[in-house]
Every structure is written in structure tokens, then in C-alpha cells.
Motif scaffolding. Sequence first.
Motif, PDB file in Angstrom:
ATOM      1  N   GLY A 109      46.075  34.660  46.104  1.00  0.00           N
ATOM      2  CA  GLY A 109      47.491  34.293  46.461  1.00  0.00           C
ATOM      3  C   GLY A 109      48.499  35.428  46.543  1.00  0.00           C
ATOM      4  N   ARG A 110      48.211  36.146  45.328  1.00  0.00           N
ATOM      5  CA  ARG A 110      49.181  37.445  45.337  1.00  0.00           C
ATOM      6  C   ARG A 110      48.765  38.559  46.322  1.00  0.00           C
ATOM      7  N   LEU A 111      47.804  38.293  46.958  1.00  0.00           N
ATOM      8  CA  LEU A 111      47.384  39.123  48.161  1.00  0.00           C
ATOM      9  C   LEU A 111      47.751  38.707  49.452  1.00  0.00           C
ATOM     10  N   ILE A 222      38.839  46.546  41.381  1.00  0.00           N
ATOM     11  CA  ILE A 222      39.825  46.613  40.449  1.00  0.00           C
ATOM     12  C   ILE A 222      40.643  47.829  39.945  1.00  0.00           C
ATOM     13  N   GLY A 223      42.015  47.650  40.246  1.00  0.00           N
ATOM     14  CA  GLY A 223      42.832  48.733  40.034  1.00  0.00           C
ATOM     15  C   GLY A 223      42.527  50.126  40.904  1.00  0.00           C
ATOM     16  N   GLY A 224      41.942  49.727  42.114  1.00  0.00           N
ATOM     17  CA  GLY A 224      41.561  50.827  42.811  1.00  0.00           C
ATOM     18  C   GLY A 224      42.386  51.292  43.756  1.00  0.00           C
ATOM     19  N   TYR A 225      43.961  50.744  43.945  1.00  0.00           N
ATOM     20  CA  TYR A 225      44.830  50.996  44.853  1.00  0.00           C
ATOM     21  C   TYR A 225      46.025  51.314  44.316  1.00  0.00           C
ATOM     22  N   LEU A 226      46.768  52.430  44.402  1.00  0.00           N
ATOM     23  CA  LEU A 226      48.146  52.560  44.110  1.00  0.00           C
ATOM     24  C   LEU A 226      49.093  51.407  44.501  1.00  0.00           C
ATOM     25  N   ALA A 227      49.907  50.771  43.894  1.00  0.00           N
ATOM     26  CA  ALA A 227      50.832  49.940  44.412  1.00  0.00           C
ATOM     27  C   ALA A 227      51.761  50.431  45.464  1.00  0.00           C
ATOM     28  N   ARG A 228      52.194  51.507  45.470  1.00  0.00           N
ATOM     29  CA  ARG A 228      53.219  52.333  46.130  1.00  0.00           C
ATOM     30  C   ARG A 228      52.685  52.369  47.770  1.00  0.00           C
ATOM     31  N   ASP A 229      51.223  52.276  47.872  1.00  0.00           N
ATOM     32  CA  ASP A 229      50.755  52.360  49.191  1.00  0.00           C
ATOM     33  C   ASP A 229      50.988  51.198  49.746  1.00  0.00           C
ATOM     34  N   PHE A 230      51.013  50.013  49.273  1.00  0.00           N
ATOM     35  CA  PHE A 230      50.934  48.619  49.941  1.00  0.00           C
ATOM     36  C   PHE A 230      52.375  47.901  49.821  1.00  0.00           C
ATOM     37  N   ALA A 340      37.668  36.007  31.052  1.00  0.00           N
ATOM     38  CA  ALA A 340      38.192  37.143  31.774  1.00  0.00           C
ATOM     39  C   ALA A 340      39.646  36.442  32.363  1.00  0.00           C
ATOM     40  N   SER A 341      40.755  36.367  31.619  1.00  0.00           N
ATOM     41  CA  SER A 341      41.983  35.803  32.234  1.00  0.00           C
ATOM     42  C   SER A 341      42.840  37.077  32.401  1.00  0.00           C
ATOM     43  N   ASN A 342      43.326  37.599  33.715  1.00  0.00           N
ATOM     44  CA  ASN A 342      43.911  38.692  34.004  1.00  0.00           C
ATOM     45  C   ASN A 342      45.478  38.391  33.778  1.00  0.00           C
ATOM     46  N   TYR A 343      45.773  37.353  33.676  1.00  0.00           N
ATOM     47  CA  TYR A 343      47.267  37.196  33.805  1.00  0.00           C
ATOM     48  C   TYR A 343      47.978  36.347  32.682  1.00  0.00           C
ATOM     49  N   GLN A 344      47.296  36.164  31.769  1.00  0.00           N
ATOM     50  CA  GLN A 344      47.804  35.784  30.365  1.00  0.00           C
ATOM     51  C   GLN A 344      48.925  36.605  29.902  1.00  0.00           C
ATOM     52  N   GLY A 345      49.985  36.065  29.558  1.00  0.00           N
ATOM     53  CA  GLY A 345      51.130  36.768  29.104  1.00  0.00           C
ATOM     54  C   GLY A 345      51.847  37.485  30.113  1.00  0.00           C
ATOM     55  N   GLN A 346      51.685  37.167  31.228  1.00  0.00           N
ATOM     56  CA  GLN A 346      52.156  37.765  32.294  1.00  0.00           C
ATOM     57  C   GLN A 346      53.572  38.116  32.353  1.00  0.00           C
ATOM     58  N   GLY A 347      54.110  39.131  33.104  1.00  0.00           N
ATOM     59  CA  GLY A 347      55.715  39.023  33.684  1.00  0.00           C
ATOM     60  C   GLY A 347      55.445  39.148  35.160  1.00  0.00           C
ATOM     61  N   LEU A 348      56.156  40.079  35.827  1.00  0.00           N
ATOM     62  CA  LEU A 348      56.238  40.393  37.183  1.00  0.00           C
ATOM     63  C   LEU A 348      54.979  41.304  37.234  1.00  0.00           C
ATOM     64  N   LYS A 349      54.014  40.758  38.069  1.00  0.00           N
ATOM     65  CA  LYS A 349      52.733  41.703  38.213  1.00  0.00           C
ATOM     66  C   LYS A 349      52.049  41.354  39.393  1.00  0.00           C
ATOM     67  N   LEU A 350      51.535  42.472  40.078  1.00  0.00           N
ATOM     68  CA  LEU A 350      50.795  42.389  41.304  1.00  0.00           C
ATOM     69  C   LEU A 350      49.318  41.854  41.123  1.00  0.00           C
ATOM     70  N   SER A 351      48.424  41.825  41.920  1.00  0.00           N
ATOM     71  CA  SER A 351      46.995  41.314  41.703  1.00  0.00           C
ATOM     72  C   SER A 351      46.312  42.558  41.276  1.00  0.00           C
ATOM     73  N   LYS A 352      45.233  42.232  40.565  1.00  0.00           N
ATOM     74  CA  LYS A 352      44.420  43.125  39.720  1.00  0.00           C
ATOM     75  C   LYS A 352      43.887  44.095  40.355  1.00  0.00           C
ATOM     76  N   GLN A 353      43.905  44.245  41.867  1.00  0.00           N
ATOM     77  CA  GLN A 353      43.446  45.402  42.518  1.00  0.00           C
ATOM     78  C   GLN A 353      44.450  46.597  42.700  1.00  0.00           C
ATOM     79  N   PHE A 354      45.514  46.583  42.201  1.00  0.00           N
ATOM     80  CA  PHE A 354      46.466  47.404  42.153  1.00  0.00           C
ATOM     81  C   PHE A 354      46.971  48.143  40.845  1.00  0.00           C
ATOM     82  N   ARG A 355      47.193  49.325  40.752  1.00  0.00           N
ATOM     83  CA  ARG A 355      47.784  49.945  39.682  1.00  0.00           C
ATOM     84  C   ARG A 355      49.100  50.808  39.956  1.00  0.00           C
ATOM     85  N   GLN A 356      49.872  51.087  39.085  1.00  0.00           N
ATOM     86  CA  GLN A 356      51.239  51.735  39.085  1.00  0.00           C
ATOM     87  C   GLN A 356      51.132  53.160  39.516  1.00  0.00           C
ATOM     88  N   ALA A 357      50.131  53.744  38.820  1.00  0.00           N
ATOM     89  CA  ALA A 357      50.009  55.347  39.093  1.00  0.00           C
ATOM     90  C   ALA A 357      48.772  55.627  38.798  1.00  0.00           C
TER      91      ALA A 357
END
Length: 357
Positions: A109-111, A222-230, A340-357
Motif C-alpha cells: 500500500g505504501r508503494l 530492503i533499504g535499497g533506495y534513497l527516499a529523496r529519489d522517489f 518480522a514486523s517492520n512497522y511496530q511502533g511506527q510514526g511517519l514512515k515510508l515502505s521498507k524499500q527506502f532509506r533516508q540517507a
Amino acid sequence: MNGVLPDSALRRLIAEGAITAAAPITPDQIQPASLDLRLGATAWRLRASFLAGRGRSVAERLADFEMHRMDLSGGAVLEKGCVYLVPLQERLALPQGVEAVANAKSSTGRLDLLTRLVTDDGTEFDRLPPGYDGPLYAEICPRSFSVLVRPGMRLNQLRLRRGQAMLDDPALAALHGAQPLVDGEPLIDAGLGFSVDLRPASGDLVGYRARPHSGVIDLDRIGGYLARDFWDELRTDEGRLILDPGAFYILVSRESVTIPPGYAAEMSPYLAMVGEFRVHYAGFFDPGFGHGPGGAGARGVLEVRCHEAPFALEHGQVVGRLVYERMAAPPDRLYGAGIASNYQGQGLKLSKQFRQA
């Protein structure tokens, strides 16, 4: 007992042959209150989305809509704006009295990857009547990004229930009184209402908007893409955001919510009359979501798409609701507890394919 079937009941149905698959079902497919479904090895590009219709199979209707067939075994790109049909590896022979509902997984859904379950005799997406016996298909329509998929990937999930499970408003209010479901005073109206947070406690980042001309996303990276590119960051100190027609947004709820161990929930869109937008299909909330030490809860990520006209979204505006259901029995494992629960305790968060830096 009536209610949503827990992981132990899903394992029992697998052992009894009510749920079968082309390749053995793996333990990590079984979530506290749902079963992850896996893509098969073939996809068809369609000229239009379709439902089989009463008394007809998906296979016989396919000839009316298929454009070409694709082999996914080496990986294949599903292009933005196109519609595809993929047979799933799992097959059902549901007992009488057990029905099923499907929804996209959180990362799907987040994609903005519209994924819906299609079945033989189907007159609606994502719904299977009691006793359904037949194959399962995923209709996939990438709306913001083209994606690379392979057999075995899990884009949607199946929840099974027996009998009436949904809590009405008095039952929901009673549950909140016994086990607080949300921080602050709840808005209970055909479910637990939640609103959008456009005044964050720290900083001015309130969300993200998908960039319209981005590259392909390999769903396994997972974590393979910079968020700013998308994604474009959305910042405001005014408590207001103007949504652009056709754009896709990731926002976050103002409330922190909790799903107690004996319950499950599903996010539902708010009434369309609210405005020119809708909260996208954000899926299932498993028992134990936001339930942990201190009972702090977790905020819900909102997948929002604007329709025909620009729309001013205000801080605290109600945008959706959580519909709570009873579990037939508590699950053996809760969301976030040893799985493997990627979003427990989440706030504003993109899907798991993205990293911030």
C-alpha cells in the motif's frame, strides 16, 4: 467460536488441506491473524481490470482481456499505469461457515501498488464467500512506481473469519473503557475514527508525495533506495496541506492506536462526502499492533490519493476509521513479538524499500 481465525487455526486448515499451495507454505507466511499470499511464475498484462462474475472462472474470462503473457521466473517489471493478473501459489477449499477477506500488505500500500484478490465466481474484489473452493489471483496495478517482481513475493494477505466478528459502536466503546484503544477521547462512529497529523510535535515534516517520474523499484531490495529519489518531503507550519489531483501522499494519523491481543482491525476509508480525497487501502492491523510496554500505541500511516480537484486538508481532520473484530481465539504470537514486523511502533514512515540517507 465466531471471530477472525488466529495463526493456530490457519495452521490447522493447512494441515487439513483447506489451504494448499504449489510450493509448501512456509511458517513465516502465517501472521497472527492472516496468511501472506505468494505470486506465481506467470503474469498477464490486461487491457482492463475485470471480475469473473457469477458462474464463470477467471481462466475462461482471461481471453477477453489479456494482451500478453509474462514469465516472472527471472524477474519482470510491472509498469506504472498498467494492469496485470498473476495466479497465486495458494488455493482454497474453505469449510462451510468460513469466509475470507484479502487486503494489500503494508509495504504494498505504501508503494501505491494497487493489489486486489480475484477469484472464480467473483462479483467483488477481495471477498470470498463461505465454502469457496478454487484458485486465487492477484490483480496488480502500479499507480506511482514501476516495480520489479518475482515468484514468491508477497503483496497481499488473507484473513479468515467464522460468523459475525465486527464490534458495533457500543461494544467498541466498552472495549476502549476496559483497554484504551487510542490516546485521548475516542471518536466512535461505525468504527474508531482517526485524523491526520499536520502539526508534528517536533519539526515541520508532515508527509511525503510520490515523485511522478521515478525509476523502477525492486521489491526485494530492503533499504535499497534513497527516499529523496522517489519522494518529495512535505513541510508546513500552518497545519494545512493542499492535495494535488492525482497525487499520492504518505501521511500519519494524529492518534496512536492499540489493537489488543484478542482483537484484529481493518482500516476503512471515511465517507466520500468528506472531500476530494480518499485514504487508500491500508490493510489489516494484527493483534498486538501498538500493544507493548506502557501501552503507548502506534500511529497509523495514511496512504492518501486526491481526486478531481485540489483539496485543503486540515490538521485534525477525520480521514478514516478502524473497524475492530473479535478473534476466535488469541494468536500464539502477537504482532511485533518475535516475528518480522517492520512497522511496530511506527510514526511517519515510508515502505521498507527506502532509506533516508
